[in-house]
Design a protein around this motif. Sequence first.
Motif, PDB file in Angstrom:
ATOM      1  N   ASP A   1       0.969  -1.192   0.219  1.00  0.00           N
ATOM      2  CA  ASP A   1       0.003   0.007  -0.033  1.00  0.00           C
ATOM      3  C   ASP A   1       0.768   1.258   0.258  1.00  0.00           C
ATOM      4  OD1 ASP A   1       1.000   0.060   2.584  1.00  0.00           O
ATOM      5  OD2 ASP A   1      -0.809  -0.195   3.585  1.00  0.00           O
ATOM      6  N   GLY A   2       2.218   1.158  -0.110  1.00  0.00           N
ATOM      7  CA  GLY A   2       3.009   2.198  -0.059  1.00  0.00           C
ATOM      8  C   GLY A   2       3.478   2.701   1.261  1.00  0.00           C
ATOM      9  N   SER A   3       2.830   2.184   2.194  1.00  0.00           N
ATOM     10  CA  SER A   3       3.446   2.715   3.807  1.00  0.00           C
ATOM     11  C   SER A   3       4.778   2.098   4.048  1.00  0.00           C
ATOM     12  CB  SER A   3       2.412   2.228   4.772  1.00  0.00           C
ATOM     13  OG  SER A   3       2.273   0.849   4.705  1.00  0.00           O
ATOM     14  N   GLY A   4       5.403   2.671   4.720  1.00  0.00           N
ATOM     15  CA  GLY A   4       6.986   2.384   4.983  1.00  0.00           C
ATOM     16  C   GLY A   4       6.864   1.164   5.928  1.00  0.00           C
ATOM     17  N   PHE A   5       7.908   0.246   5.700  1.00  0.00           N
ATOM     18  CA  PHE A   5       8.265  -0.859   6.408  1.00  0.00           C
ATOM     19  C   PHE A   5       9.640  -0.882   7.188  1.00  0.00           C
ATOM     20  CE2 PHE A   5       9.727  -5.365   7.116  1.00  0.00           C
ATOM     21  CZ  PHE A   5       8.849  -5.876   7.845  1.00  0.00           C
ATOM     22  N   GLY A   6      10.613  -0.349   6.560  1.00  0.00           N
ATOM     23  CA  GLY A   6      12.184  -0.342   6.887  1.00  0.00           C
ATOM     24  C   GLY A   6      13.163  -0.048   5.627  1.00  0.00           C
ATOM     25  N   HIS A   7      14.239  -0.553   5.722  1.00  0.00           N
ATOM     26  CA  HIS A   7      15.030  -0.416   4.722  1.00  0.00           C
ATOM     27  C   HIS A   7      15.996  -1.476   4.132  1.00  0.00           C
ATOM     28  CE1 HIS A   7      17.881  -0.196   8.315  1.00  0.00           C
ATOM     29  NE2 HIS A   7      18.894  -0.361   7.500  1.00  0.00           N
ATOM     30  N   VAL A   8      16.245  -1.370   3.093  1.00  0.00           N
ATOM     31  CA  VAL A   8      17.229  -2.616   2.685  1.00  0.00           C
ATOM     32  C   VAL A   8      18.699  -2.482   3.190  1.00  0.00           C
ATOM     33  CG1 VAL A   8      18.289  -3.569   0.813  1.00  0.00           C
ATOM     34  CG2 VAL A   8      16.100  -2.514   0.245  1.00  0.00           C
ATOM     35  N   SER A   9      18.952  -3.472   3.972  1.00  0.00           N
ATOM     36  CA  SER A   9      20.123  -3.515   4.908  1.00  0.00           C
ATOM     37  C   SER A   9      21.313  -4.284   4.142  1.00  0.00           C
ATOM     38  CB  SER A   9      19.894  -4.040   6.309  1.00  0.00           C
ATOM     39  OG  SER A   9      19.656  -5.298   6.318  1.00  0.00           O
ATOM     40  N   ASN A  10      20.686  -5.215   3.382  1.00  0.00           N
ATOM     41  CA  ASN A  10      21.903  -6.106   2.683  1.00  0.00           C
ATOM     42  C   ASN A  10      21.435  -6.872   1.792  1.00  0.00           C
ATOM     43  OD1 ASN A  10      24.513  -7.113   2.754  1.00  0.00           O
ATOM     44  ND2 ASN A  10      24.349  -7.593   4.659  1.00  0.00           N
ATOM     45  N   VAL A  11      22.077  -7.414   0.562  1.00  0.00           N
ATOM     46  CA  VAL A  11      21.859  -8.418  -0.426  1.00  0.00           C
ATOM     47  C   VAL A  11      22.567  -9.756  -0.403  1.00  0.00           C
ATOM     48  CG1 VAL A  11      21.724  -8.377  -2.858  1.00  0.00           C
ATOM     49  CG2 VAL A  11      21.262  -6.252  -1.774  1.00  0.00           C
ATOM     50  N   LEU A  12      22.198 -10.536  -0.708  1.00  0.00           N
ATOM     51  CA  LEU A  12      22.950 -11.941  -0.903  1.00  0.00           C
ATOM     52  C   LEU A  12      23.141 -12.211  -2.231  1.00  0.00           C
ATOM     53  CD1 LEU A  12      20.959 -13.766   2.347  1.00  0.00           C
ATOM     54  CD2 LEU A  12      23.007 -12.197   2.301  1.00  0.00           C
ATOM     55  N   PHE A  13      24.344 -12.739  -2.202  1.00  0.00           N
ATOM     56  CA  PHE A  13      24.765 -13.397  -3.772  1.00  0.00           C
ATOM     57  C   PHE A  13      25.244 -14.719  -3.566  1.00  0.00           C
ATOM     58  CE2 PHE A  13      25.107  -8.853  -4.239  1.00  0.00           C
ATOM     59  CZ  PHE A  13      24.518  -8.385  -5.253  1.00  0.00           C
ATOM     60  N   SER A  14      24.933 -15.377  -4.805  1.00  0.00           N
ATOM     61  CA  SER A  14      25.445 -16.807  -4.826  1.00  0.00           C
ATOM     62  C   SER A  14      27.063 -16.597  -5.205  1.00  0.00           C
ATOM     63  CB  SER A  14      24.930 -17.691  -5.785  1.00  0.00           C
ATOM     64  OG  SER A  14      25.345 -17.228  -7.131  1.00  0.00           O
ATOM     65  N   GLN A  15      27.959 -17.545  -5.115  1.00  0.00           N
ATOM     66  CA  GLN A  15      29.307 -17.512  -5.476  1.00  0.00           C
ATOM     67  C   GLN A  15      29.455 -17.245  -6.785  1.00  0.00           C
ATOM     68  OE1 GLN A  15      32.335 -19.537  -3.602  1.00  0.00           O
ATOM     69  NE2 GLN A  15      31.224 -20.095  -1.707  1.00  0.00           N
TER      70      GLN A  15
END
Length: 253
Positions: free
Chosen positions: A175-189
């Motif tokens: 609905d567009g309301s805030g939840f938090g922030h992106v703190s990291n991204v995970l990648f495969s090798q």
Amino acid sequence: MQRNRIFALLLSALAATSLAQAQDGGSSGDGQDQGRKITPVSDWSYDRIYEAGGFRADRLMEAVVKGAEDGEIGSVENALISADNRILALVARVGGSWNMGDKYVAIPWEEVTLAEDGLKTPLREDNVEDYGLFDEAYVTRSDLQDLAEIEDDVATGPRVWKLSELLSDYAVKEDGSGFGHVSNVLFSQRGEMQAVIVEPSADEQTKGPYAYPFHGYDDEWAPRQGAFELPASPGNGEGMQAFDYSRYASPFD
């Protein structure tokens, strides 16, 4: 003469995207590519990620870069990501150990080897010019005032984006309301995105961090869009387990 490695990679990425869209009959009106496999959050499990392991974006962005002779030559500043969610190249600052000023280079991911003590690359003082970052065909520098700000001034080509554009971005509900922030991204090798890690804000009645599937460019997020939209899920974190970094094997830890 530069070999324009990154330009070739970008052309390949664009060609692959166009081919996939053609095979899928184009994109649907709601912005999601038809034929793309979408993982409902209700079917989402961390077990596969824990089992596979990989590496974290925050570790990658501070990793040491080693040259062909295995000595430290610089550090990672950013990463270029393709529209199909894989690392095309690393943007690194190198040169101090070669008695030259800092130089920003783009190193194709296929030429990078992960190791506990850093990222091994084929860079040498006599070939560093082959990895030049700026080329009018694929990366431009506009109004650059300070060399230290170079990563923020790099403009990538169509449907290729910088990892720093997603990290720390806002995370919002449907609905567009805030939840938090992106703190990291995970990648495969192999450099493929596994998940986006979201940290809920203090206002949310839930504790994280949570790992969410990333369905692709334009589905929940696009560069400079303003926020990462959480995949549809009842409660947006309610009933989900916090992601346990201690169960995620990484060569950098």
